[in-house]
Design a protein around this motif. Structure first.
Motif, PDB file in Angstrom:
ATOM      1  N   THR A   1       0.741  -1.341   0.128  1.00 15.25           N
ATOM      2  CA  THR A   1      -0.087   0.066   0.087  1.00 15.25           C
ATOM      3  C   THR A   1       0.981   1.188  -0.077  1.00 15.25           C
ATOM      4  OG1 THR A   1      -1.774   1.310   1.176  1.00 15.25           O
ATOM      5  CG2 THR A   1      -0.009   0.023   2.513  1.00 15.25           C
ATOM      6  N   LYS A   2       0.499   2.300   0.390  1.00 15.02           N
ATOM      7  CA  LYS A   2       1.149   3.503   0.467  1.00 15.02           C
ATOM      8  C   LYS A   2       1.045   4.189   1.710  1.00 15.02           C
ATOM      9  CE  LYS A   2       1.130   4.758  -4.424  1.00 15.02           C
ATOM     10  NZ  LYS A   2       0.799   5.819  -5.426  1.00 15.02           N
ATOM     11  N   ILE A   3       2.284   5.061   2.200  1.00 13.91           N
ATOM     12  CA  ILE A   3       2.282   6.022   3.282  1.00 13.91           C
ATOM     13  C   ILE A   3       1.227   7.171   3.161  1.00 13.91           C
ATOM     14  CG2 ILE A   3       3.724   7.113   5.010  1.00 13.91           C
ATOM     15  CD1 ILE A   3       4.104   3.974   4.950  1.00 13.91           C
ATOM     16  N   VAL A   4       0.490   7.077   4.209  1.00 10.14           N
ATOM     17  CA  VAL A   4      -0.514   8.492   4.175  1.00 10.14           C
ATOM     18  C   VAL A   4       0.023   9.760   4.985  1.00 10.14           C
ATOM     19  CG1 VAL A   4      -2.578   9.424   4.677  1.00 10.14           C
ATOM     20  CG2 VAL A   4      -2.229   7.170   3.701  1.00 10.14           C
ATOM     21  N   SER A   5       0.571   9.213   6.157  1.00  6.74           N
ATOM     22  CA  SER A   5       1.296  10.175   7.327  1.00  6.74           C
ATOM     23  C   SER A   5       2.082   9.349   8.167  1.00  6.74           C
ATOM     24  CB  SER A   5       0.069  10.687   7.934  1.00  6.74           C
ATOM     25  OG  SER A   5      -0.385   9.941   8.991  1.00  6.74           O
ATOM     26  N   CYS A   6       3.029  10.227   8.681  1.00  5.32           N
ATOM     27  CA  CYS A   6       3.963   9.426   9.556  1.00  5.32           C
ATOM     28  C   CYS A   6       4.533  10.677  10.657  1.00  5.32           C
ATOM     29  CB  CYS A   6       5.357   9.259   8.745  1.00  5.32           C
ATOM     30  SG  CYS A   6       6.699   8.433   9.847  1.00  5.32           S
ATOM     31  N   GLU A   7       4.153  10.340  11.998  1.00  4.16           N
ATOM     32  CA  GLU A   7       4.478  11.424  13.090  1.00  4.16           C
ATOM     33  C   GLU A   7       5.462  10.711  13.877  1.00  4.16           C
ATOM     34  OE1 GLU A   7       1.005  12.993  14.392  1.00  4.16           O
ATOM     35  OE2 GLU A   7       0.326  13.885  12.638  1.00  4.16           O
ATOM     36  N   GLN A   8       6.359  11.481  14.570  1.00  3.28           N
ATOM     37  CA  GLN A   8       7.097  10.851  15.727  1.00  3.28           C
ATOM     38  C   GLN A   8       6.557  10.433  16.844  1.00  3.28           C
ATOM     39  OE1 GLN A   8      10.634  13.378  16.421  1.00  3.28           O
ATOM     40  NE2 GLN A   8      11.916  11.771  16.978  1.00  3.28           N
TER      41      GLN A   8
END
Length: 420
Positions: free
Chosen positions: A16-23
């Motif tokens: 699939t694909k990455i939508v968001s990424c937060e520490q």
């Protein structure tokens, strides 16, 4: 929203694909351990996921995204948030290859589908409704809305019916429908109702010819995949009755644990399984006799120690006696009943162990001396205690400091003797 894991619970890999990424950070307890660890990583949202987010009584899946370990998955609205333990963030729009911890997924599917089957059978056989359930790491349970005692015969009845149905191989299917229409299913159950943040269609999990149940979890496609069900025991609680069970691979694991324990008991008791009960009862009888004999011996020793002081002239200013046989306060009581007055006594009994040793401490003597040394000794020995007049007693956790207490008494009474 339905996730890919809810469309096909047998998918082991998915792209699939990455939508968001937060520490982010996570307090996480590794499987089989008791202490939590604080992990550093990122909360990652993908377009879709085969990793089930915790919900419906079922824990989340574990797995990997692009080779990095996923330690937790939670549903937030229409999104599944994956906590990924890694040092480098994912880029929005990047391809994400998801893989699942299949052993954990299969176990959860077996327990969850098994719970549906057990719940349906208790409802059909006894009209007991399941109000909640818990998927534990080793054993699971359902809570039944009844305060009637469930007998072993009743458990055997449900267990037998469940395993008969497993052998028949009833199909398990998932139907998607509108929430309003789902409530029209005559055999559909959702005792707690749909979550307030539910959006979209409803999944109805149907076991052919047995029941339909609104559920968000992952399930097998045929109850033959459950392998077998074992109902362990039922216990009464304030709110109902909990029935504990294991399904599938857990049954085999539990059988292995029991057999290993049986082998260990065979060696320890020097007898086979049919003799275990008699051998244990014999050991208990011998232990009671030995305990009584030991208590009498301790009492005789306590009297003997007290008589030694009685024959000593002049009496010592203070007297210390410490035993490491066992924590048996009656030894101290017997000694004090037979010991002379007007002597400061510092008495302890403690465990005879290789560690620091826990125990019981008693001081008796002049009020001022007891008030001075009681709190000081209990602090040194890492315990708690209290006293009144010329008596002080407490429990301690560190018997290695007893010599320091003895030294304080020796200095105190020797200094007083020189001053006099």
């Amino acid at each position: 929203m339905l996730f890919k894991c809810q469309e096909d619970s047998f998918l082991k890999q998915y792209t699939t694909k990455i939508v968001s990424c937060e520490q982010a950070t996570l307090e996480w307890t590794p499987p089989g351990e008791s202490e939590a660890k604080k992990l550093k990583g990122f909360n990652v949202v993908c377009e879709d996921t085969i990793l089930f987010p915790e919900g419906g009584g079922q824990p989340c899946d574990y797995g990997h995204i692009n080779g990095e370990p996923v330690r937790c998955v939670l549903r937030k609205g229409v999104e599944a948030v994956h906590f990924v333990e890694c040092l480098t963030p994912f880029q929005v729009g990047d391809v994400a290859k998801q893989t699942i911890d299949w052993t954990r997924r299969l176990d959860h599917m077996q327990q969850h589908s098994g719970q549906h089957l057990i719940t349906a059978l208790f409802d059909g056989e006894f009209k007991y409704d399941t109000t909640s359930w818990w998927l534990g790491t080793d054993i699971s349970y359902i809570e039944l809305d009844t305060h009637h005692l469930i007998s072993p015969d009743s458990l055997d009845t449900i267990e037998r019916k469940a395993n008969e149905l497993i052998r028949e191989g009833r199909k398990v299917s998932v139907e998607l429908t509108d929430p309003e229409y789902a409530m029209l299913y005559t055999d559909a159950r959702a005792p707690r109702g749909l979550p307030r943040n539910h959006v979209g269609v409803v999944r109805v999990v149907r076991i052919e010819g047995i029941e339909s149940n609104m559920c968000c979890g992952t399930h097998v496609t045929n109850i033959s995949q459950l392998q077998c069900i074992k109902l362990l025991y039922a216990e009464t609680t304030r709110s109902g009755v909990n029935v504990h069970f294991v399904v599938g691979e857990r049954v085999l694991r539990k059988l292995g644990e029991i057999f290993l324990r049986e082998q260990q008991l065979n060696l320890a008791l020097k007898g086979g399984p049919t003799q275990h009960l008699d051998l244990i009862q014999k050991l208990q009888t011998n232990l009671k006799s030995s305990t009584k004999a030991f208590e009498k011996l301790l009492k005789d020793v306590a009297i003997s120690e007290a008589e030694k002081i009685e024959t000593t002239r002049p009496y010592p200013k203070y007297y210390c006696l410490h035993r490491k046989d066992v924590i048996e306060p009656d030894f101290i009581n017997t000694f004090l009943r037979n010991a002379p007055e007007n002597i400061f006594y510092f008495l302890t009994v403690s465990e005879n162990t290789t560690n620091n040793g826990k125990g019981v401490m008693v001081l008796r003597g002049e009020k001022t001396d007891v008030q001075k040394f009681g709190p000081k000794f209990i602090e040194l020995l890492e315990g708690k205690g209290n006293g009144y007049n010329g008596n002080y007693q407490g429990k301690f956790n560190n018997g290695t400091k007893i010599p320091e207490c003895n030294a304080l008494l020796e200095k105190h009474f020797n200094d007083n003797k020189e001053n006099n």
